[in-house]
Scaffold this motif. Structure first.
Motif, PDB file in Angstrom:
ATOM      1  N   ALA A  17       7.172  -0.042  10.936  1.00 32.50           N
ATOM      2  CA  ALA A  17       6.031  -0.529  11.701  1.00 32.50           C
ATOM      3  C   ALA A  17       5.694  -1.977  11.360  1.00 32.50           C
ATOM      4  CB  ALA A  17       4.827   0.368  11.469  1.00 32.50           C
ATOM      5  N   TYR A  18       5.707  -2.322  10.076  1.00 27.57           N
ATOM      6  CA  TYR A  18       5.363  -3.681   9.673  1.00 27.57           C
ATOM      7  C   TYR A  18       6.370  -4.679  10.217  1.00 27.57           C
ATOM      8  CZ  TYR A  18       4.684  -7.817   6.826  1.00 27.57           C
ATOM      9  OH  TYR A  18       4.501  -9.111   6.428  1.00 27.57           O
ATOM     10  N   VAL A  19       7.636  -4.392  10.038  1.00 22.89           N
ATOM     11  CA  VAL A  19       8.689  -5.307  10.480  1.00 22.89           C
ATOM     12  C   VAL A  19       8.615  -5.516  11.984  1.00 22.89           C
ATOM     13  CG1 VAL A  19      11.184  -5.597  10.696  1.00 22.89           C
ATOM     14  CG2 VAL A  19      10.202  -4.798   8.549  1.00 22.89           C
ATOM     15  N   ASN A  20       8.435  -4.448  12.736  1.00 17.55           N
ATOM     16  CA  ASN A  20       8.341  -4.576  14.199  1.00 17.55           C
ATOM     17  C   ASN A  20       7.129  -5.392  14.618  1.00 17.55           C
ATOM     18  OD1 ASN A  20      10.689  -3.141  14.780  1.00 17.55           O
ATOM     19  ND2 ASN A  20       9.617  -1.185  14.680  1.00 17.55           N
ATOM     20  N   SER A  21       6.055  -5.335  13.837  1.00 14.95           N
ATOM     21  CA  SER A  21       4.836  -6.054  14.217  1.00 14.95           C
ATOM     22  C   SER A  21       4.910  -7.553  13.945  1.00 14.95           C
ATOM     23  CB  SER A  21       3.630  -5.459  13.484  1.00 14.95           C
ATOM     24  OG  SER A  21       3.688  -5.760  12.103  1.00 14.95           O
ATOM     25  N   ILE A  22       5.865  -8.014  13.129  1.00 17.17           N
ATOM     26  CA  ILE A  22       5.916  -9.445  12.803  1.00 17.17           C
ATOM     27  C   ILE A  22       7.145 -10.154  13.375  1.00 17.17           C
ATOM     28  CG2 ILE A  22       4.549  -9.140  10.711  1.00 17.17           C
ATOM     29  CD1 ILE A  22       7.213  -9.590   9.160  1.00 17.17           C
ATOM     30  N   ILE A  51      16.308  -7.199  15.062  1.00 14.97           N
ATOM     31  CA  ILE A  51      16.672  -6.571  13.799  1.00 14.97           C
ATOM     32  C   ILE A  51      18.173  -6.327  13.765  1.00 14.97           C
ATOM     33  CG2 ILE A  51      16.386  -4.517  12.371  1.00 14.97           C
ATOM     34  CD1 ILE A  51      13.531  -4.302  13.464  1.00 14.97           C
ATOM     35  N   ARG A  52      18.829  -6.828  12.716  1.00  9.44           N
ATOM     36  CA  ARG A  52      20.264  -6.593  12.499  1.00  9.44           C
ATOM     37  C   ARG A  52      20.506  -5.302  11.739  1.00  9.44           C
ATOM     38  NH1 ARG A  52      22.995 -11.907   9.943  1.00  9.44           N
ATOM     39  NH2 ARG A  52      22.754 -13.254  11.731  1.00  9.44           N
ATOM     40  N   ALA A  53      19.716  -5.082  10.680  1.00  8.25           N
ATOM     41  CA  ALA A  53      19.895  -3.898   9.843  1.00  8.25           C
ATOM     42  C   ALA A  53      18.570  -3.537   9.187  1.00  8.25           C
ATOM     43  CB  ALA A  53      20.949  -4.152   8.770  1.00  8.25           C
ATOM     44  N   ILE A  54      18.420  -2.250   8.938  1.00  8.73           N
ATOM     45  CA  ILE A  54      17.250  -1.720   8.246  1.00  8.73           C
ATOM     46  C   ILE A  54      17.725  -1.149   6.913  1.00  8.73           C
ATOM     47  CG2 ILE A  54      15.435   0.029   8.301  1.00  8.73           C
ATOM     48  CD1 ILE A  54      14.978  -2.007  10.428  1.00  8.73           C
ATOM     49  N   GLY A  55      17.077  -1.546   5.835  1.00  8.90           N
ATOM     50  CA  GLY A  55      17.396  -1.006   4.525  1.00  8.90           C
ATOM     51  C   GLY A  55      16.402   0.083   4.154  1.00  8.90           C
ATOM     52  N   ILE A  75      16.704  -6.824   7.870  1.00 11.12           N
ATOM     53  CA  ILE A  75      17.474  -8.045   8.053  1.00 11.12           C
ATOM     54  C   ILE A  75      17.432  -8.339   9.542  1.00 11.12           C
ATOM     55  CG2 ILE A  75      19.735  -9.113   7.804  1.00 11.12           C
ATOM     56  CD1 ILE A  75      20.107  -6.680   5.661  1.00 11.12           C
ATOM     57  N   THR A  76      16.865  -9.480   9.883  1.00 12.61           N
ATOM     58  CA  THR A  76      16.787  -9.857  11.282  1.00 12.61           C
ATOM     59  C   THR A  76      17.757 -11.004  11.539  1.00 12.61           C
ATOM     60  OG1 THR A  76      15.059 -11.557  11.062  1.00 12.61           O
ATOM     61  CG2 THR A  76      14.327  -9.260  11.239  1.00 12.61           C
ATOM     62  N   THR A  77      17.761 -11.473  12.747  1.00 12.80           N
ATOM     63  CA  THR A  77      18.633 -12.590  13.087  1.00 12.80           C
ATOM     64  C   THR A  77      18.184 -13.893  12.427  1.00 12.80           C
ATOM     65  OG1 THR A  77      17.326 -12.842  15.108  1.00 12.80           O
ATOM     66  CG2 THR A  77      19.429 -11.650  15.282  1.00 12.80           C
ATOM     67  N   HIS A  78      16.914 -13.960  11.996  1.00 12.75           N
ATOM     68  CA  HIS A  78      16.379 -15.203  11.426  1.00 12.75           C
ATOM     69  C   HIS A  78      15.979 -15.116   9.955  1.00 12.75           C
ATOM     70  CE1 HIS A  78      16.436 -16.765  15.411  1.00 12.75           C
ATOM     71  NE2 HIS A  78      15.440 -16.034  15.849  1.00 12.75           N
ATOM     72  N   MET A 128      12.389 -14.342   3.604  1.00 16.41           N
ATOM     73  CA  MET A 128      13.281 -15.458   3.317  1.00 16.41           C
ATOM     74  C   MET A 128      14.065 -15.775   4.589  1.00 16.41           C
ATOM     75  SD  MET A 128      16.396 -15.784   0.564  1.00 16.41           S
ATOM     76  CE  MET A 128      15.375 -15.506  -0.842  1.00 16.41           C
ATOM     77  N   ASN A 129      14.070 -17.036   4.951  1.00 14.06           N
ATOM     78  CA  ASN A 129      14.858 -17.451   6.104  1.00 14.06           C
ATOM     79  C   ASN A 129      16.343 -17.301   5.796  1.00 14.06           C
ATOM     80  OD1 ASN A 129      12.638 -18.126   7.682  1.00 14.06           O
ATOM     81  ND2 ASN A 129      12.566 -20.199   6.862  1.00 14.06           N
ATOM     82  N   MET A 130      17.104 -16.900   6.795  1.00  4.32           N
ATOM     83  CA  MET A 130      18.536 -16.662   6.585  1.00  4.32           C
ATOM     84  C   MET A 130      19.262 -17.932   6.134  1.00  4.32           C
ATOM     85  SD  MET A 130      19.142 -13.522   6.960  1.00  4.32           S
ATOM     86  CE  MET A 130      20.750 -13.065   7.481  1.00  4.32           C
ATOM     87  N   ASP A 131      18.818 -19.096   6.600  1.00  2.98           N
ATOM     88  CA  ASP A 131      19.502 -20.331   6.205  1.00  2.98           C
ATOM     89  C   ASP A 131      19.216 -20.719   4.751  1.00  2.98           C
ATOM     90  OD1 ASP A 131      16.868 -20.967   6.722  1.00  2.98           O
ATOM     91  OD2 ASP A 131      17.317 -22.854   7.749  1.00  2.98           O
ATOM     92  N   LYS A 132      18.275 -20.042   4.096  1.00  2.00           N
ATOM     93  CA  LYS A 132      17.960 -20.306   2.685  1.00  2.00           C
ATOM     94  C   LYS A 132      18.712 -19.374   1.730  1.00  2.00           C
ATOM     95  CE  LYS A 132      14.841 -23.396   3.593  1.00  2.00           C
ATOM     96  NZ  LYS A 132      15.149 -24.793   3.408  1.00  2.00           N
TER      97      LYS A 132
END
Length: 153
Positions: free
Chosen positions: A2-7, A14-18, A82-85, A101-105
């Motif tokens: 729920a939290y991840v979907n809300s932000i 979403i690429r993957a859910i842990g 893990i999202t696309t960004h 954390m941004n993926m580019d970091k």
């Protein structure tokens, strides 16, 4: 989740859910087994001693139920996505602790698995980035798949 979907931001998916592995229930299962063994043992004792040992057995089974609820609750309030960004980690119910954390970091993704972890497909993940990192996430299910999702495979 729920939290991840809300932000999620526009254009982010979403690429993957842990998830925490079912291994978090080990303590509850072990207590249940010990409680059942004590109850079975109590059946072969004289009546007076049997009642006391049965009480102890039922007490251990009650502790097993509490341990199960605690493990279920921790599993329920912990989110890792893990999202696309970016990477998103959230823990908490009334109070909330989040790390993003941004993926580019992302510089390094460390996976630590014991022999049992490799057999049952669980382990620890630590994501290190430029200037920050995500704390070591213990007991994660499918850590290699999560590492591959972070690395873009």
């Amino acid at each position: 989740m729920a939290y991840v979907n809300s932000i999620l931001q526009p254009g982010e998916s979403i690429r993957a859910i842990g998830k925490l592995h079912w291994i978090v229930f080990t303590r509850a299962f072990a207590l249940l087994v010990v409680g059942l063994v004590v109850l079975i043992y109590a059946g072969g004792l004289p009546q007076q001693a049997s009642r006391l040992v049965q009480l102890v057995g039922w007490g251990i089974i009650a502790l097993a139920a509490l341990a199960f609820l605690q493990a279920w609750f921790v599993r329920w309030i912990t989110e890792f996505a893990i999202t696309t960004h970016r990477l998103i980690y959230k823990r908490g119910f009334l109070s909330r602790y989040t790390v993003e954390m941004n993926m580019d970091k992302v510089e390094t993704v460390n996976v630590d698995q014991s022999l049992l972890g490799r057999l049952l497909d669980y382990g620890s993940i630590r994501v290190l980035g430029t200037g920050q990192g995500i704390e070591k996430l213990e007991g994660m299910a499918s850590p290699i798949e999560l590492r591959n999702a972070i690395n873009g495979r």
